[in-house]
Design a protein around this motif. Structure first.
Motif, short mmCIF file in Angstrom:
data_model
loop_
_atom_site.label_atom_id
_atom_site.label_comp_id
_atom_site.label_asym_id
_atom_site.label_seq_id
_atom_site.Cartn_x
_atom_site.Cartn_y
_atom_site.Cartn_z
N ILE B 122 -3.18 -15.76 33.08
CA ILE B 122 -3.07 -14.62 33.00
C ILE B 122 -2.12 -14.36 31.10
O ILE B 122 -2.35 -13.60 30.88
CB ILE B 122 -1.64 -14.08 33.91
CG1 ILE B 122 -1.73 -14.40 35.23
CG2 ILE B 122 -0.52 -12.80 33.19
CD1 ILE B 122 -0.78 -14.59 36.28
N ILE B 126 -4.10 -11.16 29.33
CA ILE B 126 -3.50 -10.12 28.30
C ILE B 126 -3.60 -9.82 26.96
O ILE B 126 -3.78 -8.79 26.63
CB ILE B 126 -2.04 -10.29 28.59
CG1 ILE B 126 -0.85 -10.81 29.97
CG2 ILE B 126 -0.62 -9.03 27.66
CD1 ILE B 126 0.27 -10.76 30.30
N LEU B 129 -6.93 -8.22 27.20
CA LEU B 129 -6.90 -6.82 27.58
C LEU B 129 -6.35 -5.86 26.02
O LEU B 129 -6.78 -4.96 25.90
CB LEU B 129 -6.24 -6.33 28.66
CG LEU B 129 -6.82 -7.21 29.84
CD1 LEU B 129 -5.02 -6.57 31.14
CD2 LEU B 129 -7.72 -5.77 30.12
N ALA B 158 0.93 -4.68 19.32
CA ALA B 158 0.71 -5.37 19.84
C ALA B 158 0.84 -6.62 19.76
O ALA B 158 1.30 -7.63 20.70
CB ALA B 158 -0.88 -5.28 20.01
N ALA B 160 3.14 -8.19 17.47
CA ALA B 160 4.32 -8.91 17.46
C ALA B 160 5.54 -9.17 19.10
O ALA B 160 6.47 -10.02 19.62
CB ALA B 160 5.25 -7.68 16.47
N MET B 161 4.79 -7.69 19.78
CA MET B 161 5.03 -8.38 21.20
C MET B 161 4.20 -9.29 22.33
O MET B 161 5.06 -10.10 22.71
CB MET B 161 4.87 -7.04 21.97
CG MET B 161 5.39 -5.62 21.78
SD MET B 161 6.84 -5.75 22.51
CE MET B 161 6.82 -5.33 24.04
N PRO B 164 5.55 -13.40 21.21
CA PRO B 164 6.02 -14.01 22.17
C PRO B 164 6.04 -14.44 23.64
O PRO B 164 6.35 -14.99 23.63
CB PRO B 164 7.49 -13.43 21.40
CG PRO B 164 6.66 -11.94 20.42
CD PRO B 164 5.64 -12.44 20.89
N SER B 165 5.99 -12.90 24.48
CA SER B 165 5.28 -13.69 26.03
C SER B 165 4.37 -14.45 25.59
O SER B 165 5.15 -14.58 26.99
CB SER B 165 5.25 -11.72 25.97
OG SER B 165 4.69 -11.55 25.39
N ILE B 168 6.62 -17.99 25.36
CA ILE B 168 7.25 -18.34 26.32
C ILE B 168 7.60 -17.94 28.02
O ILE B 168 7.70 -18.76 28.71
CB ILE B 168 8.22 -16.78 26.53
CG1 ILE B 168 8.93 -17.26 24.95
CG2 ILE B 168 10.03 -16.72 27.49
CD1 ILE B 168 9.66 -16.03 24.20
N LEU B 169 6.07 -16.99 28.86
CA LEU B 169 6.14 -16.58 30.08
C LEU B 169 6.21 -18.14 30.44
O LEU B 169 6.05 -18.51 31.28
CB LEU B 169 5.67 -15.34 29.82
CG LEU B 169 5.98 -14.52 30.07
CD1 LEU B 169 4.41 -13.50 30.72
CD2 LEU B 169 6.49 -13.93 31.65
N MET B 172 8.09 -20.58 31.49
CA MET B 172 9.38 -20.17 32.72
C MET B 172 8.22 -20.06 33.88
O MET B 172 9.14 -19.94 34.61
CB MET B 172 9.73 -18.84 32.45
CG MET B 172 10.15 -18.54 30.93
SD MET B 172 11.11 -17.40 30.56
CE MET B 172 12.36 -17.39 31.85
N LEU B 173 7.07 -20.42 33.93
CA LEU B 173 7.15 -20.24 35.33
C LEU B 173 5.82 -21.40 35.79
O LEU B 173 5.39 -22.70 34.89
CB LEU B 173 5.17 -19.36 35.60
CG LEU B 173 6.33 -17.84 34.79
CD1 LEU B 173 4.26 -16.91 34.92
CD2 LEU B 173 6.81 -17.45 36.21
#
Lengths: 218, 230
Positions: B122, B126, B129, B158, B160-161, B164-165, B168-169, B172-173
């Motif tokens: 995923i 992202i 995309l 984009a 900078a957003m 991190p995600s 990090i993401l 967590m999953l």
């Protein structure tokens, strides 16, 4: 000090515009009602997981519709006028503030409509309301900045969706993961995830303040 | 000659990657067996993609600071080559996956929907995309100066957003993908010391190759622009 006054004045101007030409407010309201009603026709009482997924997706679309016009409505001449009386930072902060307020309101309204029409599987009411407010706020921040980009590129709201969806996916996933916990009394809300969303929101505000002056120049 | 040392280094490192990567002794783990050699190709693609996107981001910042057109061209070309490396990462990953994760009783595509939920997949989707959207945004603006400025702003926002995600993401999953804790393949206990001797040079070699391709593309683009001006 004068910066605060500028932000407040610009914010008041947006609010007054909204109050005088109420078509946009009612337009979004009608959009929410129609969407929820269509969902109600399609499925009466979805189970908790489906309810949650639908709720956040609808929030996303409401946000695009509500926020898209915030920059598109400003004509070239009016932008030039703002340029002469206020700084870009004040301008973007006022827009962020106004859109946050608008979106928080819309999120609450759609939550009420959702629980009226589609049943209410939420067991921890107050926590979920808090999450909805936080989610609406996060969505509005990201899309406000993207609306500014789309308006500068002289494009419609469609490009906003293209630009915004990949960026918003991580936040939306975190929000859905958080809100999955409110459907059961035994689950507790993971605090770290909550902090992460808030941190991302402040990152967006920071980036808007840094980057908007470059968009603004023409 | 003194300027092309890194190109020679890239070729030498890649030749080393291909020979040593296929010949060295690797630990034979259940499930993985010989497919573990794909580490030298698959993981390096993602590393190179991130390095190229980072260079694109730095060039976008440089463009906004100086307003020089060359940085805008570089920013776009690095993003384009980064996308190519990302697609290659998916390609090598799907080969690896079809031997390790896919259900052997069904054809590989039947396991797609359960595998596509993988957080790492995923995250990579992202990233791709976002850069596709960047390309769409660029093509939608006619004015050259405006195009450069707006797309640089989007690139920075984009990046900078996004980063991190996507770091990090996945942590967590729940995930099947190796390297859930800490940094994949960089952990000290993660990979065999023998393999590390090939893996680090491979990363550098692939990243240099990416940069090399991009510099060629930038030079080509500059020549085209010059022709337009004449």
């Amino acid at each position: 000090m004068s910066s605060f006054r500028h932000i407040y004045t610009l914010f008041k101007k947006d609010l007054l515009l909204e109050l005088r030409q109420q078509y946009s407010f009612y337009g979004i309201l009608l959009y929410i009602c129609a969407t929820v009603f269509v969902l109600y026709m399609a499925m009466q009482e979805p189970e908790a997981k489906v309810w949650n997924g639908l709720f956040w997706i609808i929030q996303l679309f409401i946000c695009i519709n509500a926020v898209a016009k915030s920059f598109l409505q400003e004509s070239r001449g009016r932008m030039l006028y703002f340029y002469s009386i206020a700084g870009p930072r004040d301008f973007v902060l006022a827009k962020l503030l106004f859109n946050s307020l608008l979106m928080v309101l819309m999120s609450l309204l759609s939550l009420i409509l959702f629980s009226l029409f589609l049943g209410n599987p939420v067991q921890k009411g107050p926590q979920f309301i808090g999450l909805v407010l936080l989610g609406g706020w996060s969505l509005s921040l990201v899309f406000t900045f993207l609306a500014a980009i789309a308006a500068k590129a002289q494009q419609n709201a469609a490009i906003m969706a293209i630009l915004g969806f990949p960026i918003i996916i991580p936040q939306l996933m975190l929000l859905m993961k958080l809100s999955n916990t409110v459907f059961n009394y035994s689950n507790s809300i993971p605090f770290v995830t909550l902090l992460l969303i808030i941190a991302l929101d402040f990152l967006v505000i920071l980036l808007s303040v840094i980057l908007f002056p470059f968009l603004w120049k023409d | 000659m003194y300027k092309s040392w890194w190109k020679i280094l890239s070729v030498v490192l890649l030749v080393y990657t291909f020979t040593a990567g296929i010949l060295i002794n690797v630990p034979r783990l259940p499930q993985l067996q010989e497919t573990i050699r794909n580490l030298f190709f698959h993981v390096c693609m993602w590393f190179s993609m991130m390095i190229l996107f980072t260079i694109s981001f730095v060039n976008a910042i440089k463009y906004l600071r100086t307003g020089k057109f060359i940085y805008d061209i570089s920013s776009r070309q690095y993003a384009a080559v980064g996308i190519v490396f990302g697609l290659l990462g998916y390609l090598t990953g799907s080969i690896w996956m079809s031997y390790t994760w896919a259900d052997p009783n069904n054809p590989a595509y039947a396991s797609f929907s359960s595998i596509a939920r993988e957080p790492k997949l995923i995250g990579a989707a992202i990233a791709l995309l976002v850069y596709f959207a960047y390309m769409v945004l660029r093509d939608s603006i006619m004015d050259m100066d405006k195009k450069a400025r707006i797309s640089a702003v989007y690139n920075i926002f984009a990046y900078a957003m996004l980063f991190p995600s996507i770091w990090i993401l996945p942590r967590m999953l729940p995930s099947l993908h190796p390297g859930g804790e800490g940094n994949p393949a960089l952990n000290f206990n993660d990979i065999d010391s023998n393999m590390r001797l090939v893996f680090y040079p491979a990363v550098i070699g692939w990243a240099l190759l990416g940069v090399w391709i991009t510099t060629l593309k930038i030079r080509l683009k500059i020549l085209k622009e010059k022709k337009l001006i004449k």
